[in-house]
Design a protein around this motif. Structure first.
Motif, PDB file in Angstrom:
ATOM      1  N   PRO A   1       0.795  -1.234   0.000  1.00  0.00           N
ATOM      2  CA  PRO A   1       0.000   0.000   0.000  1.00  0.00           C
ATOM      3  C   PRO A   1       0.828   1.287   0.000  1.00  0.00           C
ATOM      4  O   PRO A   1       0.336   2.325  -0.393  1.00  0.00           O
ATOM      5  N   ARG A   2       2.083   1.210   0.444  1.00  0.00           N
ATOM      6  CA  ARG A   2       2.940   2.404   0.423  1.00  0.00           C
ATOM      7  C   ARG A   2       4.034   2.287  -0.635  1.00  0.00           C
ATOM      8  O   ARG A   2       4.894   3.161  -0.739  1.00  0.00           O
ATOM      9  N   ALA A   3       4.029   1.152  -1.378  1.00  0.00           N
ATOM     10  CA  ALA A   3       5.130   0.907  -2.325  1.00  0.00           C
ATOM     11  C   ALA A   3       4.637   0.831  -3.768  1.00  0.00           C
ATOM     12  O   ALA A   3       5.163   1.493  -4.659  1.00  0.00           O
ATOM     13  N   ASP A   4       3.604   0.036  -4.000  1.00  0.00           N
ATOM     14  CA  ASP A   4       3.136  -0.187  -5.373  1.00  0.00           C
ATOM     15  C   ASP A   4       1.733  -0.779  -5.282  1.00  0.00           C
ATOM     16  O   ASP A   4       1.539  -1.836  -4.664  1.00  0.00           O
ATOM     17  N   ILE A   5       0.779  -0.102  -5.894  1.00  0.00           N
ATOM     18  CA  ILE A   5      -0.634  -0.470  -5.744  1.00  0.00           C
ATOM     19  C   ILE A   5      -1.224  -0.814  -7.120  1.00  0.00           C
ATOM     20  O   ILE A   5      -1.490   0.078  -7.922  1.00  0.00           O
ATOM     21  N   PRO A   6      -1.435  -2.109  -7.412  1.00  0.00           N
ATOM     22  CA  PRO A   6      -2.011  -2.487  -8.713  1.00  0.00           C
ATOM     23  C   PRO A   6      -3.492  -2.106  -8.859  1.00  0.00           C
ATOM     24  O   PRO A   6      -4.171  -1.756  -7.889  1.00  0.00           O
ATOM     25  N   ALA A   7      -3.997  -2.202 -10.097  1.00  0.00           N
ATOM     26  CA  ALA A   7      -5.386  -1.879 -10.435  1.00  0.00           C
ATOM     27  C   ALA A   7      -5.749  -2.671 -11.695  1.00  0.00           C
ATOM     28  O   ALA A   7      -4.891  -3.325 -12.278  1.00  0.00           O
ATOM     29  N   PRO A   8      -7.010  -2.618 -12.141  1.00  0.00           N
ATOM     30  CA  PRO A   8      -7.371  -3.377 -13.358  1.00  0.00           C
ATOM     31  C   PRO A   8      -6.865  -2.713 -14.639  1.00  0.00           C
ATOM     32  O   PRO A   8      -6.644  -1.513 -14.683  1.00  0.00           O
ATOM     33  N   ASP A   9      -6.698  -3.502 -15.672  1.00  0.00           N
ATOM     34  CA  ASP A   9      -6.413  -3.009 -17.025  1.00  0.00           C
ATOM     35  C   ASP A   9      -7.063  -4.013 -17.982  1.00  0.00           C
ATOM     36  O   ASP A   9      -8.050  -4.654 -17.601  1.00  0.00           O
ATOM     37  N   VAL A  10      -6.501  -4.167 -19.171  1.00  0.00           N
ATOM     38  CA  VAL A  10      -7.128  -5.022 -20.186  1.00  0.00           C
ATOM     39  C   VAL A  10      -7.323  -6.454 -19.647  1.00  0.00           C
ATOM     40  O   VAL A  10      -6.377  -7.066 -19.134  1.00  0.00           O
ATOM     41  N   ASN A  11      -8.562  -6.951 -19.766  1.00  0.00           N
ATOM     42  CA  ASN A  11      -8.936  -8.318 -19.363  1.00  0.00           C
ATOM     43  C   ASN A  11      -8.832  -8.595 -17.862  1.00  0.00           C
ATOM     44  O   ASN A  11      -8.811  -9.759 -17.445  1.00  0.00           O
ATOM     45  N   THR A  12      -8.729  -7.566 -17.050  1.00  0.00           N
ATOM     46  CA  THR A  12      -8.847  -7.746 -15.594  1.00  0.00           C
ATOM     47  C   THR A  12      -9.933  -6.799 -15.108  1.00  0.00           C
ATOM     48  O   THR A  12     -10.281  -5.840 -15.799  1.00  0.00           O
ATOM     49  N   ASN A  13     -10.486  -7.045 -13.941  1.00  0.00           N
ATOM     50  CA  ASN A  13     -11.660  -6.285 -13.512  1.00  0.00           C
ATOM     51  C   ASN A  13     -11.740  -6.281 -11.970  1.00  0.00           C
ATOM     52  O   ASN A  13     -10.849  -6.802 -11.303  1.00  0.00           O
ATOM     53  N   PRO A  14     -12.799  -5.703 -11.391  1.00  0.00           N
ATOM     54  CA  PRO A  14     -12.889  -5.652  -9.922  1.00  0.00           C
ATOM     55  C   PRO A  14     -12.770  -7.025  -9.264  1.00  0.00           C
ATOM     56  O   PRO A  14     -12.137  -7.168  -8.202  1.00  0.00           O
ATOM     57  N   GLU A  15     -13.337  -8.051  -9.906  1.00  0.00           N
ATOM     58  CA  GLU A  15     -13.257  -9.397  -9.320  1.00  0.00           C
ATOM     59  C   GLU A  15     -11.786  -9.841  -9.200  1.00  0.00           C
ATOM     60  O   GLU A  15     -11.367 -10.392  -8.164  1.00  0.00           O
ATOM     61  N   THR A  16     -10.995  -9.569 -10.258  1.00  0.00           N
ATOM     62  CA  THR A  16      -9.568  -9.915 -10.224  1.00  0.00           C
ATOM     63  C   THR A  16      -8.891  -9.202  -9.055  1.00  0.00           C
ATOM     64  O   THR A  16      -8.046  -9.764  -8.351  1.00  0.00           O
TER      65      THR A  16
END
Ligand code: NAD
Length: 420
Positions: A136-151
């Motif tokens: 949370p203080r270093a690197d925070i991923p999120a969705p992009d192509v073919n990924t979504n909230p469930e991922t």
């Protein structure tokens, strides 16, 4: 040969550095990602076979704050592409003044050939493999192509299991029930809509008469289409990788969204029931339509030197990351086609991701009006800064956006100094 995506990004940085007489040391730092991780991800398939996939996480810059960037699942994913996307994320966060650096992740896989359970196993193992460098203080991923909230929910759960406590702020773009933010799912499309209305206004064009073609009908493309139609624009064409639809009087976007069916979670336009006044078109035809605004919202390198001459749109708003190559950009500038660059046009997602992260840290959640009002404020301010700089310096909006972003990153490098 089409110029590689990463080459395009680096060439844009070099040209900006030259224009702004950037310090040579800062230039060298900005061209190199801070950290590149390649991981192998073994999973057991539903039939009991062991398959091994390759995944990546690249952190381009943490000089302005924690790294931030999406994760994509795509058969063509590779390290250079992830480096390009991570670099653009740093520039995007800087240009919108969101207190993050840039990162990106990917798994080289074709999710249409995997079951939901296999995708879940792949996601959880990938999360475990990149765990040493995210946080949370270093690197925070999120969705992009073919990924979504469930991922994102699966990643959050995998990390929480390792930590022994629920870690809400490890990813953004989560489901609402798991600490997601209202408005995050629509944020990138909403940002594309706001940028489109603003650029039409600058060209004294009434949105009510504007014709728009959109390539890509996923999260960004379909939501931008829907919101722009609500503003009175005529969406004459949309496409995805399965097909394209065209109607000169305007497509009924809500009807299309409601009636494309889901095959393995993939909602494709070729499942839309036939309509007499709708024509099927190819992606090539869509890109070359004579429209007021073209919104490429699928993948990178869609407009390149071999088709740039055939583009007839007056304005391009980049919903995708890197849809126009550097070479094509030169052709478009000569043709006087105005391009709103992706680092501004598609920044809505990272802006509301930032709001989600802030809400998660505070465990205090905003209502949708507050999210949308704050998003609009940041987008319009960034648009205005870029527009004014482009007019003042007689440069394109892309050149202005890169200048502004690199100026902020290089200033942070200067203020922090070099460790040790
Ligand atoms: P998505 O997976 O939801 O949708 C991608 C769409 O592109 C699908 O409709 C797919 O069929 C289509 N597509 C794929 N290959 C294509 C091709 N060759 N021709 C035509 N269409 C094709 O992904 P998304 O989240 O909507 O992302 C789209 C773009 O926007 C990407 O470049 C992504 O990096 C960028 N972006 C996404 C976000 C976000 O919040 N999701 C934020 C910023 C930028």
């Amino acid at each position: 040969m089409v110029q590689s995506f990463y080459e395009s990004v680096l060439e844009n940085i070099d040209n900006t550095a030259k224009r702004m007489k950037l310090d040579a040391g800062a230039h060298r730092i900005i061209k190199q990602p801070e950290r590149e991780l390649t991981v192998s991800i073994p999973i057991e398939t539903d039939s009991g076979e062991i398959k091994v996939f390759t995944g990546y996480r690249v952190q381009h810059s943490s000089v302005r704050g924690p790294c931030k960037g999406g994760i994509r699942y795509h058969p063509a994913a590779n390290l250079d592409e992830v480096k390009a996307l991570a670099t653009l994320m740093s520039l995007k966060c800087a240009v919108t003044n969101v207190p993050y650096g840039g990162a990106k992740g990917a798994i080289k896989c074709d999710p249409t050939h995997l079951s939901k359970k296999e995708i879940q196993r792949l996601t959880r193992r990938y999360a475990a493999m990149i765990l040493p460098i995210i946080g949370p203080r270093a690197d925070i991923p999120a969705p992009d192509v073919n990924t979504n909230p469930e991922t994102m929910g699966w990643i959050m759960d995998a990390v929480s299991m390792y930590k022994g406590a629920t870690v809400l702020d490890i990813v953004t773009g989560k489901p609402l029930e798991l600490g997601g933010s209202l408005g995050r799912n629509e944020a990138t499309g909403r940002g594309v809509m706001l940028n489109t209305l603003e650029i039409l206004r600058k060209h004294n064009m009434d949105p009510k008469n504007a014709t728009i073609a959109i390539q890509g009908f996923g999260n960004v493309g379909s939501i931008a289409a829907d919101l722009l139609m609500q503003k009175g624009c005529k969406i004459v064409a949309v496409s995805d990788y399965s097909t394209g639809l065209y109607c000169k009087d305007g497509l009924d976007i809500p009807d299309i969204i409601a009636n494309i069916s889901s095959k393995d979670g993939n909602r494709l336009l070729n499942t839309y029931p036939k309509k007499p006044n709708y024509d099927l078109i190819t992606n090539k035809q869509l890109l070359e339509l004579d429209v007021d605004v073209l919104i490429p919202a699928a993948l990178e390198n869609q407009i390149h030197k071999d088709n740039a001459d055939n583009i007839h749109a007056k304005i391009i708003v980049e919903g995708a990351n890197g849809p126009v190559t550097k070479n094509a950009n030169e052709v478009l500038t000569e043709k006087d086609i105005c391009v709103v660059p992706g680092i501004l046009a598609n920044s809505g997602g990272v802006i509301v991701s930032y709001f989600e992260w802030v809400q998660g840290i505070q465990s205090f959640f905003w209502d949708i009006d507050e999210v949308n009002a704050n998003l609009e404020k940041i987008i319009l301010k960034s648009f205005d800064e870029i527009w004014r700089l482009s007019k003042k310096e007689r440069i394109t909006m892309r050149e202005a956006a890169f200048c502004l972003a690199i100026k902020r990153i290089s200033r942070a490098i200067e203020l922090r100094g070099i460790f040790p």
